[in-house]
Scaffold this motif. Sequence first.
Motif: not given
Length: 161
Positions: A147-153
């Motif tokens: 979730x956090x990496x998709x958010x950053x993406x």
Amino acid sequence: MMQYTVPEYWNSWLLPYGEALLLKHLLYAGVLTIAAVNSFLLKKGMSPSWLRAESIVIGLVFLVTGFMGQSSPPLDVSKTVQSQGVSPLFSALYEGIWQPAMSVQIELTTSSLFWLGITVVLAICQFLVLRENKSALLYALLVCAIVLSLFMTILLAIIPA
């Protein structure tokens, strides 16, 4: 309901409320993946640890919802950006100055592709954890990391239109 509270969903990602809403939507996807695992894949061998893992992610949804309840939804993003500026997180990630007249467009950049690659690696690890019947807590942590990496993406893919 979102159409009335945040009519400019993509543009709202420039503001703390919009970022929280995006994070909440991504967490919903994480809850759904754990719920699917609990419902379909682990019907017979489900342990309480998998229910705890799902509860952790649901708790994060409630935490983000609580933050959203303390801020006001942006009905007109350009006016809010003009009066308050963009969120501190977005201003730290965006290289340049965001003008209130600009609107959000998504385009894969080098940094967003990097984070997308991290997301793919984490998703593969998540699949392996599930296949090897490892810890449910580890699975929940991987859901949160995805979730956090998709958010950053997504935040790093924002460019002005």
